[in-house]
Design a protein around this motif. Structure first.
Motif, PDB file in Angstrom:
ATOM      1  N   VAL A  77      12.079  55.401  -7.616  1.00 40.42           N
ATOM      2  CA  VAL A  77      11.741  56.508  -8.516  1.00 40.42           C
ATOM      3  C   VAL A  77      10.408  57.135  -8.124  1.00 40.42           C
ATOM      4  O   VAL A  77      10.294  58.355  -7.980  1.00 40.42           O
ATOM      5  CB  VAL A  77      11.692  56.030  -9.980  1.00 40.42           C
ATOM      6  N   ILE A  78       9.393  56.288  -7.938  1.00 39.70           N
ATOM      7  CA  ILE A  78       8.055  56.812  -7.655  1.00 39.70           C
ATOM      8  C   ILE A  78       7.640  56.617  -6.200  1.00 39.70           C
ATOM      9  O   ILE A  78       6.615  57.155  -5.772  1.00 39.70           O
ATOM     10  CB  ILE A  78       6.999  56.174  -8.585  1.00 39.70           C
ATOM     11  N   GLY A  79       8.409  55.845  -5.433  1.00 37.85           N
ATOM     12  CA  GLY A  79       8.095  55.665  -4.031  1.00 37.85           C
ATOM     13  C   GLY A  79       7.004  54.631  -3.786  1.00 37.85           C
ATOM     14  O   GLY A  79       6.412  54.091  -4.726  1.00 37.85           O
ATOM     15  N   PRO A  80       6.723  54.352  -2.525  1.00 35.96           N
ATOM     16  CA  PRO A  80       5.785  53.269  -2.197  1.00 35.96           C
ATOM     17  C   PRO A  80       4.315  53.607  -2.376  1.00 35.96           C
ATOM     18  O   PRO A  80       3.481  52.706  -2.550  1.00 35.96           O
ATOM     19  CB  PRO A  80       6.086  52.995  -0.715  1.00 35.96           C
ATOM     20  N   ARG A  81       3.963  54.874  -2.320  1.00 35.43           N
ATOM     21  CA  ARG A  81       2.543  55.243  -2.323  1.00 35.43           C
ATOM     22  C   ARG A  81       1.781  54.717  -3.539  1.00 35.43           C
ATOM     23  O   ARG A  81       0.715  54.106  -3.383  1.00 35.43           O
ATOM     24  CB  ARG A  81       2.402  56.761  -2.200  1.00 35.43           C
ATOM     25  N   PRO A  82       2.274  54.915  -4.771  1.00 34.40           N
ATOM     26  CA  PRO A  82       1.531  54.386  -5.926  1.00 34.40           C
ATOM     27  C   PRO A  82       1.415  52.868  -5.928  1.00 34.40           C
ATOM     28  O   PRO A  82       0.395  52.320  -6.387  1.00 34.40           O
ATOM     29  CB  PRO A  82       2.359  54.880  -7.125  1.00 34.40           C
ATOM     30  N   TYR A  83       2.422  52.187  -5.423  1.00 39.17           N
ATOM     31  CA  TYR A  83       2.371  50.721  -5.384  1.00 39.17           C
ATOM     32  C   TYR A  83       1.306  50.234  -4.407  1.00 39.17           C
ATOM     33  O   TYR A  83       0.538  49.312  -4.715  1.00 39.17           O
ATOM     34  CB  TYR A  83       3.733  50.162  -4.963  1.00 39.17           C
ATOM     35  N   ILE A  84       1.277  50.822  -3.218  1.00 43.19           N
ATOM     36  CA  ILE A  84       0.336  50.366  -2.201  1.00 43.19           C
ATOM     37  C   ILE A  84      -1.104  50.658  -2.630  1.00 43.19           C
ATOM     38  O   ILE A  84      -1.973  49.787  -2.568  1.00 43.19           O
ATOM     39  CB  ILE A  84       0.659  51.020  -0.847  1.00 43.19           C
ATOM     40  N   ILE A  85      -1.349  51.875  -3.068  1.00 42.60           N
ATOM     41  CA  ILE A  85      -2.706  52.246  -3.475  1.00 42.60           C
ATOM     42  C   ILE A  85      -3.077  51.557  -4.783  1.00 42.60           C
ATOM     43  O   ILE A  85      -4.157  50.974  -4.913  1.00 42.60           O
ATOM     44  CB  ILE A  85      -2.819  53.771  -3.615  1.00 42.60           C
ATOM     45  N   GLY A  86      -2.182  51.612  -5.763  1.00 44.29           N
ATOM     46  CA  GLY A  86      -2.471  50.999  -7.064  1.00 44.29           C
ATOM     47  C   GLY A  86      -2.654  49.503  -6.969  1.00 44.29           C
ATOM     48  O   GLY A  86      -3.537  48.932  -7.608  1.00 44.29           O
ATOM     49  N   GLY A  87      -1.818  48.844  -6.163  1.00 40.16           N
ATOM     50  CA  GLY A  87      -1.958  47.401  -5.991  1.00 40.16           C
ATOM     51  C   GLY A  87      -3.276  47.027  -5.350  1.00 40.16           C
ATOM     52  O   GLY A  87      -3.906  46.029  -5.721  1.00 40.16           O
ATOM     53  N   SER A  88      -3.713  47.816  -4.379  1.00 44.70           N
ATOM     54  CA  SER A  88      -4.986  47.560  -3.720  1.00 44.70           C
ATOM     55  C   SER A  88      -6.154  47.710  -4.698  1.00 44.70           C
ATOM     56  O   SER A  88      -7.061  46.877  -4.730  1.00 44.70           O
ATOM     57  CB  SER A  88      -5.153  48.516  -2.532  1.00 44.70           C
TER      58      SER A  88
END
Length: 206
Positions: A77-88
């Motif tokens: 739904v939101i793609g990998p970008r928010p996960y990678i940046i948000g997780g970091s």
């Protein structure tokens, strides 16, 4: 040898892969290093025994479990970008905050967010790499990724232990969290390179 050189050339010719590999190496070295000195923190900072240490590790595990649920529900739904940046960002802030607290309950909560952030970031980075490379070079690219990820962790554990021995366990975690926050800032600055969707940049394969 020729195949290995091709895999290396392919990997480092892609700006997106270079960024993810750099983030993976730095995250592995500095983000996972807390585990090496968590027993010392549990004992000397929180005054806990083996059971208390188990609770801290369990909090990390629960956070990791929550991350897998969030990824499975929303990655397409939101793609990998928010996960990678948000997780970091989340893991860096959680570890940095953890280095200041002496309250065990708060420490448990921060360990939960540490596990959540680390798995959000690393699980999605792994998936992103695998979804944006050709089948012909997949094994070689993933071997480079795993080598960097696995190879950096022992150096981080050694550094965390050395710093903890000289400066104290909490200050060691605080110092090790700073590169995580810097990595998050770098990911934000270079966010346009990170794919918005899994498989988005297959057409950039060279």
């Amino acid at each position: 040898l020729t195949a290995l050189k091709e895999g290396i050339r392919y990997t480092f010719s892609r700006p997106d892969l270079r960024l993810i590999l750099a983030a993976a190496g730095l995250g592995s070295m500095f983000g996972w290093s807390y585990a090496a000195i968590l027993p010392v923190i549990a004992s000397e900072v929180f005054g806990q025994d083996a059971a208390g240490l188990g609770y801290l590790y369990s909090a990390v595990g629960i956070g990791a479990l929550a991350a897998t649920v969030l990824i499975s529900l929303f990655i397409h739904v939101i793609g990998p970008r928010p996960y990678i940046i948000g997780g970091s960002i989340l893991s860096g802030l959680a570890l940095f905050s953890f280095s200041f607290t002496r309250d065990f309950t708060l420490g448990l909560g921060l360990m939960f967010f540490t596990g959540l952030g680390l798995i959000l970031q690393f699980s999605v980075m792994n998936s992103t790499v695998q979804h944006t490379i050709r089948d012909a070079v997949r094994g070689r690219v993933m071997s480079i990724y795993v080598t960097i990820f696995r190879g950096a962790a022992p150096f981080g554990a050694f550094l965390a232990g050395a710093l903890g021995d000289r400066l104290g366990a909490q200050l060691s975690v605080r110092i090790m969290a700073l590169p995580m926050l810097l990595t998050a800032g770098f990911l934000i600055a270079r966010r346009r390179i990170i794919p918005r969707r899994l498989g988005e940049i297959d057409d950039l394969d060279v």
